[in-house]
Enzyme design. Structure first.
Site, short mmCIF file in Angstrom:
data_model
loop_
_atom_site.label_atom_id
_atom_site.label_comp_id
_atom_site.label_asym_id
_atom_site.label_seq_id
_atom_site.Cartn_x
_atom_site.Cartn_y
_atom_site.Cartn_z
N LEU A 405 0.83 -1.16 -0.08
CA LEU A 405 -0.10 0.01 -0.01
C LEU A 405 0.81 1.15 -0.04
CD1 LEU A 405 -2.96 0.02 2.30
CD2 LEU A 405 -2.19 2.14 1.18
N GLU A 407 1.32 4.24 -2.94
CA GLU A 407 1.19 4.64 -4.39
C GLU A 407 2.31 5.51 -4.75
OE1 GLU A 407 -1.14 4.52 -1.86
OE2 GLU A 407 -2.69 3.69 -2.86
N GLN A 429 -6.40 2.25 -6.78
CA GLN A 429 -7.64 1.62 -6.49
C GLN A 429 -8.80 2.42 -6.44
OE1 GLN A 429 -7.81 -0.71 -2.37
NE2 GLN A 429 -7.46 -2.33 -3.77
N PHE A 430 -8.76 3.51 -6.11
CA PHE A 430 -9.75 4.85 -6.56
C PHE A 430 -8.96 5.95 -6.83
CE2 PHE A 430 -12.09 1.72 -3.78
CZ PHE A 430 -13.36 1.92 -4.01
N ALA A 431 -9.53 6.84 -7.70
CA ALA A 431 -8.67 7.97 -7.84
C ALA A 431 -8.47 8.80 -6.84
CB ALA A 431 -9.71 8.48 -9.04
N ASP A 432 -9.18 8.63 -5.75
CA ASP A 432 -8.91 9.78 -4.77
C ASP A 432 -7.58 9.34 -4.05
OD1 ASP A 432 -12.20 10.38 -3.67
OD2 ASP A 432 -11.92 8.48 -5.10
N PHE A 433 -7.02 8.33 -4.01
CA PHE A 433 -5.76 8.01 -3.68
C PHE A 433 -4.73 8.25 -4.13
CE2 PHE A 433 -8.68 4.20 -1.83
CZ PHE A 433 -9.17 4.98 -1.03
N HIS A 474 -14.02 8.18 -1.83
CA HIS A 474 -14.16 7.24 -2.81
C HIS A 474 -15.17 7.59 -4.04
CE1 HIS A 474 -12.64 4.87 0.72
NE2 HIS A 474 -12.55 3.97 -0.28
#
Ligand SMILES: Cc1ncc(C[n+]2csc(CCOP(=O)(O)OP(=O)(O)O)c2C)c(N)n1
Length: 668
Positions: A405, A407, A429-433, A474
């Site tokens: 984990l 990015e 995993q989600f654009a937010d991250f 999310h």
């Protein structure tokens, strides 16, 4: 200082001496030039040369090094011509970075040196990527990254070392512990006794050595390199040293107690090594003087040549902006080739948006044997949205990689792969991250081609958007963050056909592409798309409907909203343009749509202020004013975070104001 020559010949010992002396003598010259205002910026490595020189000398010349601002010895030991280095330091247009970068913030492929970005830590993850490439190619090589002790406090240090350990990568991490950050002493930087102790925490080996002893550094790095290659593992080396001058020349050293200089001058790497060579009768004092004269002559000659060539360089001409802009992106060299795919064995063929993305990935993996997929939970689990399901069985664990984990380190790793001519697709995993990988994307991937001509062949898939009650972290639309960054491409399909063609095109593009996939579209829309391996051109919008009353210029979920709205209002003739690519924008198609109706609504799911709509509206106002019968209007989501409650979310989304805005425009 104890020197142990082991089995080194006199010739090698003397060569090492010359290599050690050269950066010191160059610096002395540069410091003079600095005082005369002929060089603008200088980060001194005086006192630390044994680390750069010894480490570089221990590697093969075709193994990548990720140096930092105090590592002149890396550049000189890799035999970069001094006249070219001088041009770089003077910001010359024919310097390594064409006048675009500071003294040491550049790289060069021919010398396998990767240019740093000012943020320091990112170099460590790029070294992971290069090492992964070596590992995948089964080459007997290791990569090497430097960090100061200050840089070890960055998250990237932790992420990069962890990835290297988890993936068993042959990377050598060197900490140059020189006592101070910019002015911060070590006791305010970290609380462990020795930085090398951290190696254990990552599950790797480490050693602390005297960084001022050239033979110790050389011998250690040589042995560590062998270890990394043989065992396919990373290694941490902490080199104890001292920075004898200020952080950069303007900042001084007032905060350093005088006694420390007195202590460390005694440990000067060059004086001590000279003493050893003379004591062992390897060199005499007159021979040393001769070597110094030789190097002095080389430096003076190089400087004179650089000056001569720089003054010859033609003065900036009117095409300067064009050239500058052209260098932001790497040019696509290979043309598109078609392939036939008789069977898509593990991927059951469907017609949903998600199936199109899967198929694009599958076919691209078949076409490009150098394509690597990386992301959290993408292997056995198939990814949070099951897009990569089945790919592990088909392509194996080396190419379909679950990541820890982290990015930022994975984006950096992707860049490192690119240095060794791999392609990669990373799944956020989600654009937010993406916010925790932001620095690598914005500052490393986006700028590298412009800075020193190295492309970043990386696609980042971004499952994005709201509408499913997933709350603030999310659901975000964050495409505008990237549209503002020259060097990136931003792609955002709204149909299965485009999703497939644009993803294939993005993977074939040698530049970094942010590929937005609206999560709510994954399983909600279906339409036939070709089984062929095909590209949809990046930078070309799609005319969805031709109309006369009002244009809706939009992308992503906005296309679905606009189409539904148009279906529900047959009385209004709506021209719908799907931008498909947000960077670069298709201005020609925008102009055509404006011309069709004279009334424009720019629609997007992203929030209003600073959204892509502002850019489109401004461009239309400036370039299509004569076509307009009303002000360009924007319909976007509320300027708030995305709320969790479905009713609140519905109210947040632009769709809830679409009718109001269209009516306003029509009745203007
Ligand atoms: C992310 C980031 N924060 C702050 C800075 C400003 N800065 C440049 S060098 C430096 C100190 C670095 O110390 P260290 O890593 O020990 O390396 P040294 O300069 O001592 O070789 C700082 C704070 C930066 N370049 N990047």
């Amino acid at each position: 200082m104890q020197f142990n020559r082991k089995d080194l010949t006199d010739v090698t010992l003397i060569e090492l001496y010359k290599k050690l002396l050269l950066p010191r003598m160059i610096e002395e010259k540069m410091l003079l030039l600095l005082r005369q205002g002929k060089v603008s910026k200088w980060f001194s490595g005086i006192g630390q040369e044994a680390i750069s020189v010894g480490a570089t000398y221990a590697l093969r010349p075709d193994e990548w090094i990720m140096p930092l601002h105090r590592n002149l010895g890396v550049f000189t030991t890799r035999k970069m011509p001094l006249k070219d280095l001088i041009k770089q330091w003077q910001g010359a247009l024919d310097g390594y970075s064409k006048g675009r970068e500071r003294s040491f913030h550049f790289g060069n492929k021919q010398h396998f040196i990767c240019g740093m970005i000012s943020h320091l830590g990112p170099q460590l993850s790029v070294a992971d990527g290069v090492a992964l490439a070596y590992k995948l190619k089964k080459e007997e090589k290791a990569s090497l990254a430097f960090t100061g002790e200050g840089g070890t406090s960055e998250g990237e240090f932790h992420e990069a070392l962890n990835v290297a350990a988890v993936w068993d990568l042959p990377v050598i991490f060197i900490i140059e512990n020189n006592g101070y950050g910019l002015s911060t002493p070590v006791k305010e930087q970290y609380h462990c006794e020795n930085l090398v102790d951290r190696a254990k925490g990552y599950g790797m080996e480490g050693v602390q050595i005297d960084g001022n002893n050239i033979l110790t550094v050389y011998d250690t790095v040589k042995g560590v390199r062998d270890y990394c290659i043989k065992n396919q593992k990373p290694y941490l080396i902490e080199c104890m040293t001292f920075r004898m001058r200020g952080h950069e020349e303007a900042s001084g050293v007032k905060y350093v107690p005088k006694e420390m200089f007195e202590e460390w001058i005694e440990k000067d790497p060059i004086k001590n090594y000279e003493h050893f060579l003379v004591g062992e009768n390897i060199l005499t004092n007159p021979q040393i003087a001769e070597i110094k004269d030789e190097l002095k002559e080389y430096i003076e000659k190089s400087y004179a040549t650089a000056e001569e060539e720089i003054s010859d360089f033609s003065i900036l001409n009117s095409s300067i902006s064009k050239e500058q802009i052209e260098d932001v992106y790497a040019k696509k060299v290979s043309s598109f080739k078609t392939y036939s795919f008789p069977s898509i064995s593990t991927v059951a063929r469907g017609t949903r948006f998600i199936d199109a993305i899967k198929e694009a990935l599958y076919q691209s993996m078949k076409v490009h044997s150098n394509l690597i997929l990386m992301g959290q939970d993408i292997a056995e689990y198939g990814g949070a949205f099951k897009i990569t399901e089945g790919l592990l069985n088909e392509f194996g664990k080396e190419r379909v990689r679950n990541t820890p984990l982290c990015e930022s380190a994975i984006v950096g790793t992707a860049l490192g792969l690119s240095l060794e001519c791999f392609k990669s697709v990373m799944e956020m995993q989600f654009a937010d991250f993406v916010s925790v990988g932001f620095n690598q994307i914005i500052n490393n991937l986006a700028k590298i081609n412009y800075r020193w001509g190295q492309n970043a062949d990386v696609v980042i898939r971004m499952p994005t958007g709201a509408g499913v009650g997933a709350g603030p972290f999310h659901s975000q639309s964050n495409e505008a963050w990237f549209v503002h960054t020259p060097g990136l491409k931003v792609v955002y399909p709204s149909t299965p056909e485009d999703a497939k063609g644009l993803l294939i095109a993005s993977i074939n593009d040698p530049n970094p592409v942010l590929f937005f996939e609206h999560k709510a579209l994954y399983r909600s829309i279906s339409s036939e798309f070709s089984q062929e391996y095909y590209e949809t051109e990046i930078g070309k919008a799609r005319q969805v409907r031709v109309g006369m009353d009002v244009s809706i210029i939009t992308y992503g979920m906005g296309v679905i909203w606009a189409t539904e709205y148009s279906d529900a209002h047959p009385e209004i003739s709506i021209d719908i343009l799907d931008l498909r690519t947000l960077l670069p924008l298709d201005y020609k198609a925008i102009r055509t749509s404006v011309n069709n109706t004279g009334k424009v609504l720019v629609l997007h799911e992203d929030t209003l202020t600073g959204g892509v709509g502002g850019e489109v509206a401004a461009w239309i106002a400036q370039n299509c004013f004569e076509f307009l019968d009303a002000p360009v209007m924007r319909c976007a989501s509320l300027d708030t975070p995305v709320p969790f409650n479905l009713k609140l979310e519905k109210n947040f989304l632009a769709k809830s104001r679409l009718d109001e805005m269209v009516q306003k425009l029509i009745h203007y």
